[in-house]
Scaffold this motif. Structure first.
Motif, PDB file in Angstrom:
ATOM      1  N   GLY A   1       0.828  -1.216   0.000  1.00  0.00           N
ATOM      2  CA  GLY A   1       0.000   0.000   0.000  1.00  0.00           C
ATOM      3  C   GLY A   1       0.851   1.250   0.000  1.00  0.00           C
ATOM      4  N   LEU A   2       0.860   1.964  -1.143  1.00  0.00           N
ATOM      5  CA  LEU A   2       1.735   3.127  -1.332  1.00  0.00           C
ATOM      6  C   LEU A   2       1.005   4.452  -1.165  1.00  0.00           C
ATOM      7  N   GLU A   3      -0.314   4.396  -0.944  1.00  0.00           N
ATOM      8  CA  GLU A   3      -1.079   5.648  -0.805  1.00  0.00           C
ATOM      9  C   GLU A   3      -2.330   5.352  -0.012  1.00  0.00           C
ATOM     10  N   MET A   4      -2.764   6.344   0.722  1.00  0.00           N
ATOM     11  CA  MET A   4      -4.009   6.174   1.497  1.00  0.00           C
ATOM     12  C   MET A   4      -4.538   7.544   1.873  1.00  0.00           C
TER      13      MET A   4
ATOM     14  N   ILE B   1      -5.129   9.636  -5.482  1.00  0.00           N
ATOM     15  CA  ILE B   1      -4.291  10.687  -6.071  1.00  0.00           C
ATOM     16  C   ILE B   1      -2.779  10.426  -5.945  1.00  0.00           C
ATOM     17  N   PRO B   2      -2.246  10.182  -4.743  1.00  0.00           N
ATOM     18  CA  PRO B   2      -0.805  10.395  -4.554  1.00  0.00           C
ATOM     19  C   PRO B   2       0.118   9.653  -5.525  1.00  0.00           C
TER      20      PRO B   2
ATOM     21  N   THR C   1       3.946  10.606  -9.413  1.00  0.00           N
ATOM     22  CA  THR C   1       4.805   9.965 -10.423  1.00  0.00           C
ATOM     23  C   THR C   1       4.761  10.741 -11.732  1.00  0.00           C
ATOM     24  N   VAL C   2       3.559  11.109 -12.149  1.00  0.00           N
ATOM     25  CA  VAL C   2       3.412  11.750 -13.465  1.00  0.00           C
ATOM     26  C   VAL C   2       4.060  13.133 -13.481  1.00  0.00           C
ATOM     27  N   TRP C   3       3.848  13.924 -12.439  1.00  0.00           N
ATOM     28  CA  TRP C   3       4.358  15.298 -12.469  1.00  0.00           C
ATOM     29  C   TRP C   3       5.877  15.349 -12.712  1.00  0.00           C
ATOM     30  N   PRO C   4       6.694  14.738 -11.868  1.00  0.00           N
ATOM     31  CA  PRO C   4       8.144  14.895 -12.069  1.00  0.00           C
ATOM     32  C   PRO C   4       8.630  14.243 -13.356  1.00  0.00           C
TER      33      PRO C   4
ATOM     34  N   ILE D   1      12.497  10.824   2.104  1.00  0.00           N
ATOM     35  CA  ILE D   1      11.385  11.625   2.635  1.00  0.00           C
ATOM     36  C   ILE D   1      11.560  13.078   2.215  1.00  0.00           C
ATOM     37  N   ALA D   2      12.821  13.564   2.216  1.00  0.00           N
ATOM     38  CA  ALA D   2      13.066  14.975   1.859  1.00  0.00           C
ATOM     39  C   ALA D   2      12.725  15.221   0.396  1.00  0.00           C
ATOM     40  N   PHE D   3      13.101  14.283  -0.494  1.00  0.00           N
ATOM     41  CA  PHE D   3      12.751  14.448  -1.913  1.00  0.00           C
ATOM     42  C   PHE D   3      11.236  14.494  -2.069  1.00  0.00           C
ATOM     43  N   LYS D   4      10.567  13.541  -1.406  1.00  0.00           N
ATOM     44  CA  LYS D   4       9.104  13.483  -1.544  1.00  0.00           C
ATOM     45  C   LYS D   4       8.449  14.740  -0.966  1.00  0.00           C
ATOM     46  N   ALA D   5       9.025  15.268   0.112  1.00  0.00           N
ATOM     47  CA  ALA D   5       8.467  16.491   0.708  1.00  0.00           C
ATOM     48  C   ALA D   5       8.531  17.636  -0.298  1.00  0.00           C
ATOM     49  N   ALA D   6       9.675  17.777  -0.980  1.00  0.00           N
ATOM     50  CA  ALA D   6       9.827  18.860  -1.963  1.00  0.00           C
ATOM     51  C   ALA D   6       8.871  18.630  -3.137  1.00  0.00           C
ATOM     52  N   LEU D   7       8.748  17.377  -3.544  1.00  0.00           N
ATOM     53  CA  LEU D   7       7.852  17.035  -4.654  1.00  0.00           C
ATOM     54  C   LEU D   7       6.392  17.339  -4.281  1.00  0.00           C
ATOM     55  N   LEU D   8       6.003  16.937  -3.065  1.00  0.00           N
ATOM     56  CA  LEU D   8       4.621  17.181  -2.643  1.00  0.00           C
ATOM     57  C   LEU D   8       4.320  18.673  -2.607  1.00  0.00           C
TER      58      LEU D   8
END
Ligand SMILES: NC(=O)c1ccc[n+]([C@@H]2O[C@H](COP(=O)([O-])OP(=O)(O)OC[C@H]3O[C@@H](n4cnc5c(N)ncnc54)[C@H](OP(=O)(O)O)[C@@H]3O)[C@@H](O)[C@H]2O)c1
Length: 333
Positions: A69-72, A127-128, A133-136, A276-283
């Protein structure tokens, strides 16, 4: 945490195998660390990488739960001592490296976002993984800009239905591939200008015809294998090809003369293993760029089916089959 249960139901992978290895289990409730929040999961999204994990070929990254489970999406029920972004009761949707198929899931506060205004939990949970994935991949790695033509393989997939809508919203012309007439029709409804049935048509020839010989400026590919060579043939000069999966094989033979002659860029990425830091900037970036589009429903997740959490095996069987269009999600009672 005082009024929360000590244990929760999760869907565990009993052993590598088919959908039947997905089994409800009782596990201790996760305890949120410093900057983590604990979410009572209402809905968890399914993604193809969950199937690869179940089959034993995509192990969770170090430190991630073994639960798939990668999103919730759900409500915050507890917060770590240093959390500043969310409070108990907030509705959030989040990207996790695992653990979504559960009644509760903890997540770093920077890897969660508020549920977009007016969205149901079902939509929010879908969504997540695809949006992040698509945006970057389309806009950063492949540098897609308005007026260009993008070829999106697997247009009826969770990723594809998201990519078609976002590419259109940012002014690109979309050509999609899909595996049957119903899937092609769905791609057209979502905004693709053309849809190619990859079982009956040669996408290289069709892209050439549709673009008047120009080719695709950007190609989003989840297939790999012999598509690598064919993508090079379908690409425009200075085209960018971004690999997000290799369902037909990670090893491929291609003609690098074509890459040199057309000055192609071939890149790729995976999301789950990023920090986590990469994902934080991406989010943060996706919140700025896409949350306003979601809030006015200019782009929306396409929901194929919902299954109760305990029927995760049936949900996986549907995801593996040829029928679904868009996202399959699990609802938690
Ligand atoms: N790199 C990353 O960060 C990342 C993140 C998430 C997902 N992914 C990958 O992205 C892919 C899509 O994920 P998902 O969850 O959206 O999966 P999904 O909904 O199960 O979709 C898989 C898609 O692949 C399409 N497909 C299969 N063979 C094809 C071919 N020869 N030509 C064109 N399309 C073909 C299918 O099309 P039809 O059903 O129409 O036949 C289907 O739509 C998966 O491979 C997944 O592993 C990568």
């Amino acid at each position: 945490m005082a009024d929360l249960p000590r244990t929760m139901t999760v869907i565990a992978i009993r052993a590598p195998g088919g959908p039947e290895v997905l089994t409800p289990e009782e596990r201790p409730l996760p305890v949120p660390a410093e900057r983590e929040i604990l979410v009572r999961v209402r809905v968890a999204g399914l993604n193809r990488p969950d199937i690869l994990q179940r089959q034993g070929s995509y192990p969770p990254p170090p430190g991630a739960p073994d639960i798939p489970g990668l999103e919730m999406a759900g409500e915050v029920v507890a917060v770590g001592p240093a959390v500043t972004r969310f409070r108990i009761g907030d509705a959030v949707t989040g990207l996790v490296p695992g653990g979504g198929y559960a009644e509760f899931c903890k997540i770093h506060e920077t890897n969660a976002l508020p549920v977009p205004r007016g969205f149901s939990m079902i939509e929010a949970a879908a969504i997540p993984e695809t949006y992040f994935t698509v945006w970057p991949n389309l806009f950063e790695r492949a540098r897609l800009v308005a007026g260009e033509t993008v070829l999106i393989h697997g247009g009826a997939s969770g990723i594809g239905t998201t990519a078609i809508q976002i590419a259109r919203a940012f002014g690109a012309r979309v050509i999609a591939t899909a595996g049957n007439a119903a899937h092609c029709a769905a791609c057209l409804r979502l905004g693709a200008q053309s849809a190619i049935d990859y079982h009956t048509e040669d996408f290289v020839a069709r892209v050439g015809e549709i673009t008047g010989g120009h080719g695709a400026d950007v190609i989003l590919d989840m297939v790999g294998g012999d598509y690598v060579r064919r993508n090079y043939a379908a690409a425009a000069e200075d085209g960018r090809i971004v690999q997000i999966a290799v369902s037909a094989g990670a090893l491929a033979e291609t003609d690098f003369h074509v890459l040199m002659r057309k000055r192609l860029t071939h890149t790729g990425s995976t999301l789950r293993n990023r920090s986590i830091a990469f994902k934080a900037a991406l989010l943060a970036e996706v919140e700025t760029k896409l949350w306003p589009l979601l809030a006015r429903r200019a782009v929306v997740p396409v929901i194929d089916t919902t299954f109760p959490l305990e029927r995760a095996a049936e949900a996986h069987a549907r995801l593996e089959g040829p029928s679904h269009i868009g996202k399959i999600v699990l609802t938690v009672a």
